[in-house]
Design a protein around this motif. Structure first.
Motif, PDB file in Angstrom:
ATOM      1  N   PRO A  64       0.813  -1.214   0.000  1.00 52.51           N
ATOM      2  CA  PRO A  64       0.000   0.000   0.000  1.00 52.51           C
ATOM      3  C   PRO A  64       0.849   1.268   0.000  1.00 52.51           C
ATOM      4  CG  PRO A  64       0.056  -0.953   2.179  1.00 52.51           C
ATOM      5  CD  PRO A  64       0.788  -1.905   1.279  1.00 52.51           C
ATOM      6  N   VAL A  65       0.277   2.308  -0.571  1.00 51.29           N
ATOM      7  CA  VAL A  65       0.894   3.634  -0.587  1.00 51.29           C
ATOM      8  C   VAL A  65      -0.147   4.604  -0.057  1.00 51.29           C
ATOM      9  CG1 VAL A  65       1.890   5.442  -2.034  1.00 51.29           C
ATOM     10  CG2 VAL A  65       2.281   3.043  -2.607  1.00 51.29           C
ATOM     11  N   ARG A  66       0.265   5.491   0.839  1.00 50.65           N
ATOM     12  CA  ARG A  66      -0.672   6.451   1.429  1.00 50.65           C
ATOM     13  C   ARG A  66      -0.269   7.870   1.013  1.00 50.65           C
ATOM     14  NH1 ARG A  66      -2.060   6.088   7.600  1.00 50.65           N
ATOM     15  NH2 ARG A  66      -3.380   4.501   6.711  1.00 50.65           N
ATOM     16  N   PHE A  67      -1.281   8.636   0.609  1.00 53.60           N
ATOM     17  CA  PHE A  67      -1.117  10.042   0.280  1.00 53.60           C
ATOM     18  C   PHE A  67      -1.944  10.840   1.278  1.00 53.60           C
ATOM     19  CE2 PHE A  67      -0.715   7.627  -3.591  1.00 53.60           C
ATOM     20  CZ  PHE A  67       0.422   8.164  -4.184  1.00 53.60           C
ATOM     21  N   GLU A  68      -1.369  11.925   1.790  1.00 53.43           N
ATOM     22  CA  GLU A  68      -2.095  12.768   2.731  1.00 53.43           C
ATOM     23  C   GLU A  68      -1.934  14.228   2.329  1.00 53.43           C
ATOM     24  OE1 GLU A  68      -1.625  11.933   6.937  1.00 53.43           O
ATOM     25  OE2 GLU A  68      -0.647  10.039   6.436  1.00 53.43           O
ATOM     26  N   ALA A  69      -3.007  14.995   2.532  1.00 50.98           N
ATOM     27  CA  ALA A  69      -2.975  16.433   2.257  1.00 50.98           C
ATOM     28  C   ALA A  69      -4.009  17.118   3.135  1.00 50.98           C
ATOM     29  CB  ALA A  69      -3.275  16.704   0.787  1.00 50.98           C
ATOM     30  N   VAL A  70      -3.731  18.343   3.515  1.00 53.54           N
ATOM     31  CA  VAL A  70      -4.695  19.161   4.243  1.00 53.54           C
ATOM     32  C   VAL A  70      -5.197  20.202   3.254  1.00 53.54           C
ATOM     33  CG1 VAL A  70      -5.073  20.736   6.160  1.00 53.54           C
ATOM     34  CG2 VAL A  70      -3.566  18.758   6.447  1.00 53.54           C
ATOM     35  N   LEU A  71      -6.509  20.156   2.949  1.00 54.55           N
ATOM     36  CA  LEU A  71      -7.087  21.034   1.941  1.00 54.55           C
ATOM     37  C   LEU A  71      -7.875  22.176   2.565  1.00 54.55           C
ATOM     38  CD1 LEU A  71      -8.518  18.419  -0.604  1.00 54.55           C
ATOM     39  CD2 LEU A  71      -6.296  19.560  -0.640  1.00 54.55           C
ATOM     40  N   ALA A  72      -7.599  23.384   2.080  1.00 62.62           N
ATOM     41  CA  ALA A  72      -8.418  24.553   2.395  1.00 62.62           C
ATOM     42  C   ALA A  72      -9.472  24.655   1.301  1.00 62.62           C
ATOM     43  CB  ALA A  72      -7.561  25.811   2.426  1.00 62.62           C
ATOM     44  N   SER A  73     -10.495  25.453   1.519  1.00 61.78           N
ATOM     45  CA  SER A  73     -11.538  25.613   0.503  1.00 61.78           C
ATOM     46  C   SER A  73     -10.920  26.073  -0.815  1.00 61.78           C
ATOM     47  CB  SER A  73     -12.574  26.638   0.969  1.00 61.78           C
ATOM     48  OG  SER A  73     -13.622  26.712   0.030  1.00 61.78           O
ATOM     49  N   GLY A  74     -11.316  25.414  -1.907  1.00 51.30           N
ATOM     50  CA  GLY A  74     -10.807  25.752  -3.230  1.00 51.30           C
ATOM     51  C   GLY A  74      -9.583  24.966  -3.660  1.00 51.30           C
ATOM     52  N   GLN A  75      -9.016  24.159  -2.781  1.00 50.76           N
ATOM     53  CA  GLN A  75      -7.842  23.370  -3.135  1.00 50.76           C
ATOM     54  C   GLN A  75      -8.234  21.963  -3.579  1.00 50.76           C
ATOM     55  OE1 GLN A  75      -5.424  23.734   0.463  1.00 50.76           O
ATOM     56  NE2 GLN A  75      -4.046  25.073  -0.690  1.00 50.76           N
ATOM     57  N   ALA A  76      -7.326  21.328  -4.337  1.00 44.59           N
ATOM     58  CA  ALA A  76      -7.573  19.982  -4.835  1.00 44.59           C
ATOM     59  C   ALA A  76      -6.258  19.231  -4.979  1.00 44.59           C
ATOM     60  CB  ALA A  76      -8.281  20.042  -6.188  1.00 44.59           C
ATOM     61  N   ILE A  77      -6.355  17.908  -4.962  1.00 43.22           N
ATOM     62  CA  ILE A  77      -5.213  17.054  -5.283  1.00 43.22           C
ATOM     63  C   ILE A  77      -5.658  16.086  -6.370  1.00 43.22           C
ATOM     64  CG2 ILE A  77      -4.090  17.209  -3.036  1.00 43.22           C
ATOM     65  CD1 ILE A  77      -5.249  14.462  -2.357  1.00 43.22           C
ATOM     66  N   LYS A  78      -4.706  15.664  -7.182  1.00 42.87           N
ATOM     67  CA  LYS A  78      -4.989  14.692  -8.232  1.00 42.87           C
ATOM     68  C   LYS A  78      -4.094  13.486  -8.030  1.00 42.87           C
ATOM     69  CE  LYS A  78      -6.392  18.130 -11.591  1.00 42.87           C
ATOM     70  NZ  LYS A  78      -6.131  18.763 -12.877  1.00 42.87           N
ATOM     71  N   LEU A  79      -4.689  12.310  -8.169  1.00 40.46           N
ATOM     72  CA  LEU A  79      -3.961  11.053  -8.132  1.00 40.46           C
ATOM     73  C   LEU A  79      -4.108  10.432  -9.511  1.00 40.46           C
ATOM     74  CD1 LEU A  79      -5.403   9.710  -4.753  1.00 40.46           C
ATOM     75  CD2 LEU A  79      -3.275  10.960  -5.094  1.00 40.46           C
ATOM     76  N   SER A  80      -3.011   9.922 -10.061  1.00 37.61           N
ATOM     77  CA  SER A  80      -3.109   9.356 -11.407  1.00 37.61           C
ATOM     78  C   SER A  80      -2.141   8.208 -11.589  1.00 37.61           C
ATOM     79  CB  SER A  80      -2.842  10.434 -12.465  1.00 37.61           C
ATOM     80  OG  SER A  80      -1.507  10.893 -12.383  1.00 37.61           O
ATOM     81  N   THR A  81      -2.457   7.366 -12.566  1.00 40.14           N
ATOM     82  CA  THR A  81      -1.562   6.299 -12.994  1.00 40.14           C
ATOM     83  C   THR A  81      -1.371   6.437 -14.496  1.00 40.14           C
ATOM     84  OG1 THR A  81      -3.424   4.769 -13.213  1.00 40.14           O
ATOM     85  CG2 THR A  81      -2.172   4.662 -11.174  1.00 40.14           C
ATOM     86  N   PRO A  82      -0.133   6.250 -14.968  1.00 37.15           N
ATOM     87  CA  PRO A  82       0.121   6.369 -16.400  1.00 37.15           C
ATOM     88  C   PRO A  82      -0.416   5.168 -17.156  1.00 37.15           C
ATOM     89  CG  PRO A  82       2.102   5.682 -15.275  1.00 37.15           C
ATOM     90  CD  PRO A  82       1.060   5.927 -14.208  1.00 37.15           C
ATOM     91  N   ARG A  83      -0.578   5.377 -18.473  1.00 39.09           N
ATOM     92  CA  ARG A  83      -0.966   4.283 -19.369  1.00 39.09           C
ATOM     93  C   ARG A  83       0.029   4.246 -20.517  1.00 39.09           C
ATOM     94  NH1 ARG A  83      -7.254   4.422 -20.481  1.00 39.09           N
ATOM     95  NH2 ARG A  83      -6.825   6.514 -21.186  1.00 39.09           N
TER      96      ARG A  83
END
Length: 110
Positions: A64-83
Motif C-alpha cells: 500500500p501507498v498512502r497520500f495525505e494532504a490538508v485542503l483549504a476551501s478551493g484546493q484539490a489534489i490529483k492522483l493518477s496512474t500512467p498508461r
C-alpha cells in the motif's frame, strides 16, 4: 504481517460506506480506482483544514501507498496512474469546495 493489516484496513474502509454524487462525508471512506491501483479515501476535519487520506495498492504487489494532504476551501489534489504512450493517465481528483470534499474521475487531457 504488514500486508495483512494494510489489506484489512482497505477492506474495512471499502465497505465502510460510500457517499453519493461524488461528495465525501467526514470519516466515510470512498473507493478509488486508478486502473492498476485501487484503494480508498477519507477525510477528517481539523483546525488547519480538511485532512484527506488516500490509501492505494496495486493488486500484483499488494504494497500500500498512502497520500495525505490538508485542503483549504478551493484546493484539490490529483492522483493518477500512467498508461501506454499516447494515452492519457487514469486520474481521480479530490477537491474541497467550501465545506464539502468531492471525489471525481477527472477528465484526462491528451
Amino acid at each position: 504481517m504488514t500486508r495483512y493489516f494494510a489489506m484489512a484496513a482497505l477492506v474495512a474502509f471499502t465497505f465502510g460506506g460510500h457517499a453519493t454524487a461524488g461528495e465525501l462525508k467526514p470519516m466515510a471512506a470512498r473507493s478509488i480506482d486508478l486502473g492498476t491501483m485501487s484503494g480508498v479515501a477519507y477525510y477528517t476535519v481539523e483546525p488547519a483544514g480538511f485532512h484527506v487520506v488516500a490509501t492505494l495498492a496495486a493488486a500484483e504487489s499488494g504494497a500500500p501507498v498512502r497520500f495525505e494532504a490538508v485542503l483549504a476551501s478551493g484546493q484539490a489534489i490529483k492522483l493518477s496512474t500512467p498508461r501506454e504512450v499516447g494515452m492519457p493517465p487514469i486520474m481521480v481528483e479530490i477537491s474541497r469546495v467550501a465545506d464539502q470534499v468531492v471525489i471525481e474521475q477527472a477528465a484526462a487531457i491528451n
